[in-house]
Enzyme design. Sequence first.
Site, short mmCIF file in Angstrom:
data_model
loop_
_atom_site.label_atom_id
_atom_site.label_comp_id
_atom_site.label_asym_id
_atom_site.label_seq_id
_atom_site.Cartn_x
_atom_site.Cartn_y
_atom_site.Cartn_z
N CYS A 80 -22.27 14.76 -3.81
CA CYS A 80 -21.54 13.41 -2.52
C CYS A 80 -22.31 13.45 -1.50
O CYS A 80 -22.32 12.33 -1.17
CB CYS A 80 -20.18 13.95 -2.43
SG CYS A 80 -19.74 15.96 -1.98
N GLU A 85 -12.05 15.06 0.06
CA GLU A 85 -13.52 15.13 0.16
C GLU A 85 -14.02 14.18 -0.88
O GLU A 85 -13.84 14.48 -1.92
CB GLU A 85 -14.06 16.54 0.17
CG GLU A 85 -15.46 16.71 0.58
CD GLU A 85 -16.62 16.35 -0.24
OE1 GLU A 85 -17.05 15.26 -0.38
OE2 GLU A 85 -16.73 17.43 -1.08
N LYS A 123 -6.68 22.34 -10.50
CA LYS A 123 -7.07 21.48 -11.45
C LYS A 123 -8.44 21.27 -11.58
O LYS A 123 -8.83 20.48 -10.78
CB LYS A 123 -6.11 20.24 -11.55
CG LYS A 123 -5.75 19.69 -13.00
CD LYS A 123 -6.81 19.09 -13.81
CE LYS A 123 -7.41 18.06 -13.23
NZ LYS A 123 -8.38 17.52 -14.00
N GLU A 139 -21.71 4.23 -4.17
CA GLU A 139 -22.44 5.67 -4.67
C GLU A 139 -22.86 5.40 -6.14
O GLU A 139 -22.09 5.13 -6.98
CB GLU A 139 -21.16 6.39 -4.62
CG GLU A 139 -21.81 8.08 -4.63
CD GLU A 139 -20.41 8.90 -4.44
OE1 GLU A 139 -19.32 8.62 -4.75
OE2 GLU A 139 -20.81 9.89 -3.86
#
Length: 502
Positions: A315, A281, A207, A412
């Site tokens: 990331c 992750e 996906k 983040e």
Amino acid sequence: MAKSKTKRAKPKKHHAAVEPMLEFGNRWDYSPAPESTPVPLKKRYSLYIGGKFVAAKSGRVFRSVNPATGRKLTDIAAGDREDVDLAVKAARKALTGPWGKMPAAERGKLIYRIARMVQERSRELAILETMDGGKPIKESRDVDLPLVAAHFFYHAGWADKLEYAFPGKKPQPIGVCGQVIPWNFPLMMAAWKLAPALACGNTVVLKPAETTSVTALHLAEIIADAGLPDGVVNIVTGKGSTGAAVVQHPGVDKVAFTGSTRVGKQIAAATAASSKRLTLELGGKAANILFDDAPLDQAIEGIINGIYFNQGHVCCAGSRLLVQESVYEQVIHKLSDRIKTLRVGDPLDKNTDIGAINSKAQLTRISELVDSGVAEGAQLHQSGCKLPGEGYWFKPSFFTGVTASHRIAREEIFGPVLSVMTFRTPGEAIERANNTCYGLSAGVWTDKGSKIFKIAAELKAGVIWANTYNKFDPASPFGGYKESGFGREGGLQGLASYVDIS
Ligand code: NAD
Ligand code: MN
């Protein structure tokens, strides 16, 4: 050591001397150099299920925009639970049928073929990646696409050697893998997920992220052309609910997810009461630790790459810079000089350093966090560049006067925004670097090899770069500690997530 310190104490004056040079930023302007290769962008993209391109059962579509213009690029089929179910069934059929029966060496040949076809079509794929996602063409062309091919090449080699990877075991495929990926490295994340799964003999339902589904569907064409049996790879496009349907499907044996920590936690909860294997992750808030004995100009280049590469949509981005106090002034000076020269604009222009922010939603998130930084008292420094009039953009930025409790030091940002802090001793640097709920990556910049080893051993992060940043290799495992997730991708450790050796 003392000698090098006295040597380095001088450059402060030198800075004042070079200051006027910085006014010359405009002299470095290049003429526009847009990528001119025509690309086969389709008006509408279908799902790829059981070896066929099919519309969603509901007939629904959603739009993907070009973030550099904010305008619609194409329509993508909106798959839902029913489509996911068909995809999982197709994957099961391939697993118990032709794929499961195929000798491993033949499987390897097909994966090699995918790798070669990616290389042959890399220009077209790079352009599509840039149009759909907003990243500079020089990155999609020189970083993403070569890594996509490398990932398939590397794993193709393992297909018939799994018994050497796990000596004394009889590695078997896990089964049907449900894989959900993000929008920051669309094709590269697809390769990171697909290549090891296929090499280990699994089948897949993938996906892609809703803002960047185009290249995954071009990859589906390659997979079909390469001659993989029908149903080995299925691609179901859609939004978060489609991802949730993949993750929750009872016919899925293994889930692999890359994306936000928020969704990662939901997935961990959704799979907890099942026998599904899971790897996550997730986010990061990496520290780049810059010691005063490092070659500063080189370090600044690496730090710039560490935070502004792919608009900071990374990331493992080096989003916190910890600078040793003795070189702080110098470093801030160099940083502000350097961000003035970064070219922000048309992602299809070969000279562009910083492209468009991937989506309006992401731009809103970045702006909100940056506003919080200002409100909490940090000082914002931004490049004076002009931003295009349409599309989603953010100026390369950094904050000084940041404290560990500021949101910009903890959360983040996933945009081109660096938070700069200082330290005095190596011990303090380690403590500050580890003071985060994340643990995906970190960087160390120093002239001393012994310092690198000492610091690296004490950092709680999955990947640690020394005197470089954002370097990837399919043979090198990648993954996090703490809320950055668990499981590794790449290398032997990555293979382990796709085999049953019980
Ligand atoms: P997200 O986690 O919502 O999306 C990632 C993928 O998960 C997409 O394919 C999405 O459709 C899918 N998804 C969403 N909800 C789901 C659910 N409940 N179950 C299964 N799949 C689901 O990420 P986002 O909202 O696009 O970005 C938000 C933040 O996430 C960013 O600001 C950034 O901090 C972080 N992020 C991290 C990474 C990374 O590589 N670690 C990548 C993208 C975003
Ligand atoms: Mn898009």
